[in-house]
Design a protein around this motif. Structure first.
Motif, PDB file in Angstrom:
ATOM      1  N   LYS A  71       0.800  -1.222   0.000  1.00 43.26           N
ATOM      2  CA  LYS A  71       0.000   0.000   0.000  1.00 43.26           C
ATOM      3  C   LYS A  71       0.836   1.276   0.000  1.00 43.26           C
ATOM      4  CE  LYS A  71      -4.000  -1.973   2.427  1.00 43.26           C
ATOM      5  NZ  LYS A  71      -4.885  -1.854   3.617  1.00 43.26           N
ATOM      6  N   TYR A  72       1.896   1.317   0.815  1.00 47.51           N
ATOM      7  CA  TYR A  72       2.571   2.580   1.082  1.00 47.51           C
ATOM      8  C   TYR A  72       4.076   2.485   0.834  1.00 47.51           C
ATOM      9  CZ  TYR A  72      -1.778   3.278   3.696  1.00 47.51           C
ATOM     10  OH  TYR A  72      -3.098   3.354   4.066  1.00 47.51           O
ATOM     11  N   TRP A  73       4.683   3.681   0.724  1.00 46.71           N
ATOM     12  CA  TRP A  73       6.135   3.805   0.723  1.00 46.71           C
ATOM     13  C   TRP A  73       6.589   4.174   2.131  1.00 46.71           C
ATOM     14  CZ3 TRP A  73       9.740   2.923  -3.084  1.00 46.71           C
ATOM     15  CH2 TRP A  73       9.246   2.688  -4.375  1.00 46.71           C
ATOM     16  N   HIS A  74       7.698   3.597   2.568  1.00 45.65           N
ATOM     17  CA  HIS A  74       8.226   3.820   3.911  1.00 45.65           C
ATOM     18  C   HIS A  74       9.717   4.142   3.855  1.00 45.65           C
ATOM     19  CE1 HIS A  74       4.525   1.937   5.435  1.00 45.65           C
ATOM     20  NE2 HIS A  74       4.697   1.046   4.471  1.00 45.65           N
ATOM     21  N   VAL A  75      10.221   4.729   4.942  1.00 41.56           N
ATOM     22  CA  VAL A  75      11.654   5.009   5.079  1.00 41.56           C
ATOM     23  C   VAL A  75      12.259   3.929   5.970  1.00 41.56           C
ATOM     24  CG1 VAL A  75      13.392   6.687   5.780  1.00 41.56           C
ATOM     25  CG2 VAL A  75      11.204   7.484   4.855  1.00 41.56           C
ATOM     26  N   LYS A  76      13.084   3.085   5.383  1.00 40.60           N
ATOM     27  CA  LYS A  76      13.641   1.944   6.116  1.00 40.60           C
ATOM     28  C   LYS A  76      14.402   2.391   7.357  1.00 40.60           C
ATOM     29  CE  LYS A  76      16.928  -1.878   5.594  1.00 40.60           C
ATOM     30  NZ  LYS A  76      17.882  -2.554   4.670  1.00 40.60           N
ATOM     31  N   GLU A  77      15.238   3.415   7.218  1.00 43.65           N
ATOM     32  CA  GLU A  77      16.098   3.851   8.331  1.00 43.65           C
ATOM     33  C   GLU A  77      15.316   4.539   9.442  1.00 43.65           C
ATOM     34  OE1 GLU A  77      18.516   3.107   4.805  1.00 43.65           O
ATOM     35  OE2 GLU A  77      16.730   4.331   5.115  1.00 43.65           O
ATOM     36  N   ALA A  78      14.038   4.828   9.207  1.00 45.63           N
ATOM     37  CA  ALA A  78      13.170   5.382  10.251  1.00 45.63           C
ATOM     38  C   ALA A  78      12.216   4.300  10.747  1.00 45.63           C
ATOM     39  CB  ALA A  78      12.383   6.580   9.721  1.00 45.63           C
ATOM     40  N   ASP A  79      12.708   3.068  10.808  1.00 43.53           N
ATOM     41  CA  ASP A  79      11.930   1.914  11.260  1.00 43.53           C
ATOM     42  C   ASP A  79      10.686   1.678  10.409  1.00 43.53           C
ATOM     43  OD1 ASP A  79      13.306   0.530  13.152  1.00 43.53           O
ATOM     44  OD2 ASP A  79      12.137   1.192  14.868  1.00 43.53           O
ATOM     45  N   GLY A  80      10.739   2.131   9.151  1.00 40.73           N
ATOM     46  CA  GLY A  80       9.599   1.918   8.263  1.00 40.73           C
ATOM     47  C   GLY A  80       8.504   2.958   8.401  1.00 40.73           C
ATOM     48  N   TYR A  81       8.861   4.134   8.918  1.00 37.49           N
ATOM     49  CA  TYR A  81       7.844   5.187   9.056  1.00 37.49           C
ATOM     50  C   TYR A  81       7.501   5.774   7.686  1.00 37.49           C
ATOM     51  CZ  TYR A  81       5.198   9.042  11.077  1.00 37.49           C
ATOM     52  OH  TYR A  81       4.187   9.908  11.400  1.00 37.49           O
ATOM     53  N   HIS A  82       6.420   6.535   7.642  1.00 38.81           N
ATOM     54  CA  HIS A  82       5.877   7.070   6.397  1.00 38.81           C
ATOM     55  C   HIS A  82       6.793   8.144   5.809  1.00 38.81           C
ATOM     56  CE1 HIS A  82       2.138   4.921   7.285  1.00 38.81           C
ATOM     57  NE2 HIS A  82       2.364   5.283   8.527  1.00 38.81           N
ATOM     58  N   ILE A  83       6.835   8.166   4.485  1.00 40.09           N
ATOM     59  CA  ILE A  83       7.743   9.044   3.757  1.00 40.09           C
ATOM     60  C   ILE A  83       7.115  10.421   3.531  1.00 40.09           C
ATOM     61  CG2 ILE A  83       6.898   8.297   1.506  1.00 40.09           C
ATOM     62  CD1 ILE A  83       9.727   8.482   0.441  1.00 40.09           C
ATOM     63  N   ASN A  84       7.969  11.415   3.337  1.00 35.79           N
ATOM     64  CA  ASN A  84       7.539  12.750   2.929  1.00 35.79           C
ATOM     65  C   ASN A  84       6.917  12.651   1.529  1.00 35.79           C
ATOM     66  OD1 ASN A  84       7.600  15.373   1.654  1.00 35.79           O
ATOM     67  ND2 ASN A  84       9.006  16.064   3.246  1.00 35.79           N
ATOM     68  N   VAL A  85       5.620  12.922   1.447  1.00 35.50           N
ATOM     69  CA  VAL A  85       4.870  12.694   0.202  1.00 35.50           C
ATOM     70  C   VAL A  85       5.377  13.594  -0.930  1.00 35.50           C
ATOM     71  CG1 VAL A  85       2.592  12.785  -0.877  1.00 35.50           C
ATOM     72  CG2 VAL A  85       2.840  11.896   1.434  1.00 35.50           C
ATOM     73  N   ILE A  86       5.776  14.819  -0.606  1.00 39.95           N
ATOM     74  CA  ILE A  86       6.253  15.744  -1.647  1.00 39.95           C
ATOM     75  C   ILE A  86       7.519  15.192  -2.298  1.00 39.95           C
ATOM     76  CG2 ILE A  86       7.208  18.041  -2.076  1.00 39.95           C
ATOM     77  CD1 ILE A  86       5.352  19.097   0.112  1.00 39.95           C
ATOM     78  N   LEU A  87       8.459  14.705  -1.483  1.00 47.28           N
ATOM     79  CA  LEU A  87       9.690  14.153  -2.032  1.00 47.28           C
ATOM     80  C   LEU A  87       9.428  12.854  -2.786  1.00 47.28           C
ATOM     81  CD1 LEU A  87      12.260  14.774   0.847  1.00 47.28           C
ATOM     82  CD2 LEU A  87      11.833  16.154  -1.183  1.00 47.28           C
ATOM     83  N   LEU A  88       8.514  12.045  -2.260  1.00 52.27           N
ATOM     84  CA  LEU A  88       8.178  10.797  -2.943  1.00 52.27           C
ATOM     85  C   LEU A  88       7.580  11.072  -4.314  1.00 52.27           C
ATOM     86  CD1 LEU A  88       7.764   7.731  -3.033  1.00 52.27           C
ATOM     87  CD2 LEU A  88       5.539   8.101  -1.929  1.00 52.27           C
ATOM     88  N   ASN A  89       6.610  11.967  -4.376  1.00 57.35           N
ATOM     89  CA  ASN A  89       5.984  12.287  -5.665  1.00 57.35           C
ATOM     90  C   ASN A  89       7.008  12.836  -6.651  1.00 57.35           C
ATOM     91  OD1 ASN A  89       3.488  11.439  -4.787  1.00 57.35           O
ATOM     92  ND2 ASN A  89       2.781  13.490  -4.224  1.00 57.35           N
TER      93      ASN A  89
END
Length: 316
Positions: A71-89
């Motif tokens: 479902k989602y993109w995550h930041v591995k080094e932040a224990d899999g927390y949610h990514i900054n949507v602006i940077l992801l897009n």
């Protein structure tokens, strides 16, 4: 005879023309290799869209790994927390659209000047563990229309279109701000057995003896929270951070936001809890349902400036 000469001359012209065409094509392919010019920079990622599931952004500041689940993109080094949507897009847009525009003559010195060497930001993409693309992104051109990139392991310098937002600061890749709310929706604040409240959003806060509290500096900080890093709650041991403060904000409409701040005097971590009064507005229930996943089970490492203020500044 004259006709034969004309035919022979015409044939010769055709042969010469054909040879010139071949030479032109060879020259063009030498200047603009067929595997690059006019094609997608991240062609392999584009072609593996269904399986594409990981991006590594590598700089002198470290590595940020972006991973996709069902479902989602995550930041591995932040224990899999949610990514900054602006940077992801932004990065996904470039993976889909960035194309090679023009090539410059390569030299190691020029590559370093354009941040295509040790100072570049390297972007590597994967699908199911298989590496797809590997590109170093450097400076923007003086015209601001293009960016300089270098395919990793190739002595090539290219101008490509696109707008690459690739910050080196790790915290930028985490969803930011972690939490934000308008200050005028806060009805009351409680901490250390002290409560201040107000009758409406335009009024001053008052203490329990009804004395006015004209300044509430903690509210400015608490209404806009950013984090340096994020941990899963199972990976956080609050015994290592024995000092604790809880701050609770009750909002008009029935939302209640609680901050639990832990510190050892050097670092500050915070747990955020969303709940409601007994009779909240329907929109509040909807807000909690939509946003609980960003807070339940997570611990946020605060910048020291924010942590110190939230932990130390009194309400009155």
């Amino acid at each position: 005879m004259k006709a034969d000469k004309i035919i022979k001359a015409a044939k010769l012209c055709v042969i010469i023309g054909f040879l010139l065409l071949i030479i032109a094509l060879i020259f063009t392919n030498w200047r603009f290799p067929t595997q690059s010019y006019g094609k997608l920079v991240f062609a392999n990622s584009f072609n593996n869209g269904e399986n594409f599931d990981k991006i590594e952004v590598i700089s002198d500041a470290g590595t940020v790994t972006l991973e996709h689940d069902d479902k989602y993109w995550h930041v591995k080094e932040a224990d899999g927390y949610h990514i900054n949507v602006i940077l992801l897009n932004n990065i996904l847009l470039n993976l889909n659209n960035a194309t090679y525009y023009a090539q410059r003559d390569y030299s190691k010195q020029l590559a370093e000047e354009l941040d295509l060497g040790t100072n570049g930001v390297r972007v590597k993409t994967y699908a199911k563990g298989k590496k797809l693309d590997d590109v170093i992104v450097g400076k923007r051109t003086d015209s601001k229309e293009f960016w300089y990139i270098r395919p990793a392991h190739k002595n090539e310098i290219w101008m490509v279109d696109g707008v690459f937002l690739l910050p080196r600061e790790f915290y930028s890749w985490i969803m930011q701000p972690v939490l934000e709310f308008p200050k005028d929706i806060v009805k009351s604040i409680t901490s250390n057995n002290i409560t201040i409240s107000r009758t409406n959003s335009k009024a001053l806060f008052t203490d329990e003896k009804d004395f006015p509290v004209p300044l509430v500096p903690i509210l400015d900080t608490a209404s806009y929270i950013v984090a340096e890093n994020v941990l899963k709650i199972n990976n956080f041991d609050n015994n290592n951070y024995p000092e604790h403060r809880q701050i609770t904000f009750s909002m008009y409409g029935g939302l209640i936001v609680s901050y639990d701040i832990y510190t050892d005097g050097n670092e500050y971590f915070m747990i955020i809890d969303l709940k409601t009064t007994p009779l909240p507005k329907q929109t509040v229930n909807a807000y909690i349902k939509a946003n609980k996943l960003f807070y339940d089970g997570w611990v946020f490492k605060l910048p020291n400036e924010i942590g110190e203020e939230l932990f130390n500044v009194p309400l009155i």
